[in-house]
Design a protein around this motif. Structure first.
Motif, PDB file in Angstrom:
ATOM      1  N   UNK A  29       0.471  -1.338   0.029  1.00 37.73           N
ATOM      2  CA  UNK A  29       0.002  -0.028   0.265  1.00 37.73           C
ATOM      3  C   UNK A  29       0.986   1.480  -0.316  1.00 37.73           C
ATOM      4  N   UNK A  30       1.664   1.475   0.942  1.00 35.88           N
ATOM      5  CA  UNK A  30       2.874   2.339   0.837  1.00 35.88           C
ATOM      6  C   UNK A  30       3.157   2.749  -0.645  1.00 35.88           C
ATOM      7  N   UNK A  31       4.166   1.757  -1.092  1.00 38.59           N
ATOM      8  CA  UNK A  31       4.354   1.699  -2.908  1.00 38.59           C
ATOM      9  C   UNK A  31       3.437   2.759  -3.870  1.00 38.59           C
ATOM     10  N   UNK A  32       2.213   1.530  -3.126  1.00 36.34           N
ATOM     11  CA  UNK A  32       1.725   2.381  -4.060  1.00 36.34           C
ATOM     12  C   UNK A  32       1.075   4.004  -4.033  1.00 36.34           C
ATOM     13  N   UNK A  33       0.790   4.019  -3.405  1.00 36.22           N
ATOM     14  CA  UNK A  33       0.548   5.576  -2.980  1.00 36.22           C
ATOM     15  C   UNK A  33       1.806   6.374  -3.613  1.00 36.22           C
ATOM     16  N   UNK A  34       2.822   6.234  -2.829  1.00 30.76           N
ATOM     17  CA  UNK A  34       4.336   6.748  -3.745  1.00 30.76           C
ATOM     18  C   UNK A  34       3.993   6.761  -4.920  1.00 30.76           C
ATOM     19  N   UNK A  35       3.987   5.562  -5.353  1.00 35.82           N
ATOM     20  CA  UNK A  35       3.820   5.605  -6.996  1.00 35.82           C
ATOM     21  C   UNK A  35       3.169   6.703  -7.560  1.00 35.82           C
ATOM     22  N   UNK A  36       1.588   6.406  -7.079  1.00 39.96           N
ATOM     23  CA  UNK A  36       0.718   7.313  -7.752  1.00 39.96           C
ATOM     24  C   UNK A  36       0.984   8.997  -7.915  1.00 39.96           C
ATOM     25  N   UNK A  37       1.507   9.579  -6.459  1.00 39.21           N
ATOM     26  CA  UNK A  37       1.990  10.620  -6.076  1.00 39.21           C
ATOM     27  C   UNK A  37       2.760  10.814  -7.208  1.00 39.21           C
ATOM     28  N   UNK A  38       4.024  10.180  -7.453  1.00 38.54           N
ATOM     29  CA  UNK A  38       4.922  10.059  -8.125  1.00 38.54           C
ATOM     30  C   UNK A  38       4.314  10.309  -9.888  1.00 38.54           C
ATOM     31  N   UNK A  39       4.009   9.431 -10.664  1.00 39.00           N
ATOM     32  CA  UNK A  39       2.923   9.314 -12.023  1.00 39.00           C
ATOM     33  C   UNK A  39       2.385  11.146 -11.589  1.00 39.00           C
ATOM     34  N   UNK A  40       1.609  11.885 -11.154  1.00 38.61           N
ATOM     35  CA  UNK A  40       0.965  12.870 -10.873  1.00 38.61           C
ATOM     36  C   UNK A  40       1.871  13.540 -10.796  1.00 38.61           C
ATOM     37  N   UNK A  42       5.173  13.438 -12.096  1.00 36.89           N
ATOM     38  CA  UNK A  42       5.968  13.710 -13.254  1.00 36.89           C
ATOM     39  C   UNK A  42       5.357  13.906 -14.355  1.00 36.89           C
ATOM     40  N   UNK A  43       4.116  14.087 -14.818  1.00 44.46           N
ATOM     41  CA  UNK A  43       3.146  14.474 -15.537  1.00 44.46           C
ATOM     42  C   UNK A  43       2.343  15.873 -15.362  1.00 44.46           C
ATOM     43  N   UNK A  44       2.618  16.248 -14.224  1.00 43.20           N
ATOM     44  CA  UNK A  44       3.032  17.819 -14.209  1.00 43.20           C
ATOM     45  C   UNK A  44       1.722  18.018 -14.021  1.00 43.20           C
ATOM     46  N   UNK A  45       0.344  17.747 -13.466  1.00 48.53           N
ATOM     47  CA  UNK A  45      -1.091  18.352 -13.492  1.00 48.53           C
ATOM     48  C   UNK A  45      -1.761  17.988 -11.959  1.00 48.53           C
ATOM     49  N   UNK A  46      -2.316  19.411 -11.898  1.00 52.44           N
ATOM     50  CA  UNK A  46      -2.888  19.849 -10.999  1.00 52.44           C
ATOM     51  C   UNK A  46      -4.434  19.175 -10.540  1.00 52.44           C
ATOM     52  N   UNK A  47      -4.914  18.838 -11.675  1.00 51.81           N
ATOM     53  CA  UNK A  47      -5.884  17.957 -11.610  1.00 51.81           C
ATOM     54  C   UNK A  47      -5.988  16.458 -12.618  1.00 51.81           C
ATOM     55  N   UNK A  48      -6.223  15.465 -11.997  1.00 52.11           N
ATOM     56  CA  UNK A  48      -5.505  14.130 -13.087  1.00 52.11           C
ATOM     57  C   UNK A  48      -6.397  13.464 -12.603  1.00 52.11           C
ATOM     58  N   UNK A  76       0.624   2.112 -12.993  1.00 53.29           N
ATOM     59  CA  UNK A  76      -0.117   2.985 -12.945  1.00 53.29           C
ATOM     60  C   UNK A  76       0.213   4.174 -13.627  1.00 53.29           C
ATOM     61  N   UNK A  77      -0.556   5.284 -14.047  1.00 53.02           N
ATOM     62  CA  UNK A  77      -0.981   6.304 -14.573  1.00 53.02           C
ATOM     63  C   UNK A  77      -1.612   7.689 -14.716  1.00 53.02           C
ATOM     64  N   UNK A  78      -0.623   8.124 -14.635  1.00 51.93           N
ATOM     65  CA  UNK A  78      -1.769  10.209 -14.415  1.00 51.93           C
ATOM     66  C   UNK A  78      -1.622  10.620 -15.959  1.00 51.93           C
ATOM     67  N   UNK A  79      -3.180  11.326 -15.736  1.00 52.16           N
ATOM     68  CA  UNK A  79      -3.626  11.502 -16.779  1.00 52.16           C
ATOM     69  C   UNK A  79      -4.386  12.772 -17.291  1.00 52.16           C
ATOM     70  N   UNK A  80      -4.530  13.598 -17.568  1.00 51.54           N
ATOM     71  CA  UNK A  80      -6.207  15.250 -17.464  1.00 51.54           C
ATOM     72  C   UNK A  80      -7.256  14.491 -16.729  1.00 51.54           C
ATOM     73  N   UNK A  81      -7.953  15.373 -15.846  1.00 50.06           N
ATOM     74  CA  UNK A  81      -8.807  14.983 -14.691  1.00 50.06           C
ATOM     75  C   UNK A  81      -9.593  14.585 -16.479  1.00 50.06           C
ATOM     76  N   UNK A  82     -10.710  13.139 -16.432  1.00 52.71           N
ATOM     77  CA  UNK A  82     -11.710  12.872 -17.082  1.00 52.71           C
ATOM     78  C   UNK A  82     -13.236  13.506 -16.218  1.00 52.71           C
ATOM     79  N   UNK A  83     -13.512  14.216 -16.981  1.00 49.11           N
ATOM     80  CA  UNK A  83     -15.720  14.211 -16.815  1.00 49.11           C
ATOM     81  C   UNK A  83     -16.265  13.334 -17.880  1.00 49.11           C
TER      82      UNK A  83
END
Length: 190
Positions: A29-40, A42-48, A76-83
């Motif tokens: 769980x701790x690694x997942x949280x770290x990886x999600x934060x790192x994805x966001x 690295x992607x430079x996104x405010x709303x992801x 894991x990945x981060x991309x612009x927020x999807x509505x």
């Protein structure tokens, strides 16, 4: 920005879903949280929109088709927020179809409380709604009751009460949040 919406709840559900699907992702769980934060980050996104996925992975021996012997993966990945509903349509509302040519997969086949990406039923329902000129669609359970749409729950607000389908749905984090907010506001919700 700089915050996740109910991150602990999402990560807990991810691991519960993995357990139900007999997956053992190679992260905790701790690694997942770290990886999600790192994805966001690295992607430079405010709303992801941030996604975590575990797959069965490759067979250790391609000659032995035993899913218990697969090397489970995590990505894991981060991309612009999807509505689900575009912001320019949120105030006016959307046209929502009830799919009639397709039903939600029976819970005996795929547990709807397990977050998964077997969305063929939801995608077919969405395509039916779009083909009928709607913006989105809701599927019914195998026995004909309202269920959910592709990536969203349905709520009805009437006479000061909030109701949502209880059968054959992902009991999601947003759904839980709606119930909690209704409780705080003294609104009858079920």
């Amino acid at each position: 920005h700089d915050h996740f919406f109910r991150l602990d709840d999402h990560v807990d559900r991810f691991f519960r879903s993995c357990e139900k699907g007999r997956l053992s992702p190679p992260v905790d769980k701790a690694e997942v949280k770290h990886l999600l934060a790192e994805c966001t980050h690295q992607a430079g996104l405010d709303a992801a929109f941030v996604q975590m996925i575990s797959t069965r992975g490759p067979y250790k021996n391609p000659m032995v088709r035993d899913p218990r012997q697969c090397s489970n993966t995590f990505y894991a990945y981060a991309m612009p927020y999807i509505w689900i509903v575009r912001p320019d349509r949120q105030d006016q509302g959307i046209d929502l179809a009830i799919a009639v040519g397709n039903r939600r997969t029976p819970k005996e086949a795929i547990d709807p409380t397990m977050k998964n990406f077997n969305w063929l039923d939801l995608t077919k329902g969405l395509l039916e709604g779009l083909d009928r000129g709607a913006d989105n669609s809701v599927l019914c359970t195998p026995d004909g009751y309202l269920s959910e749409g592709a990536g969203f729950n349905v709520f009805v607000v009437k006479d000061g009460r909030v109701r949502t389908p209880r059968g054959n749905v992902l009991e999601g984090i947003t759904r839980r949040t709606v119930f909690e907010l209704c409780g705080l506001l003294g609104i009858d919700a079920a």
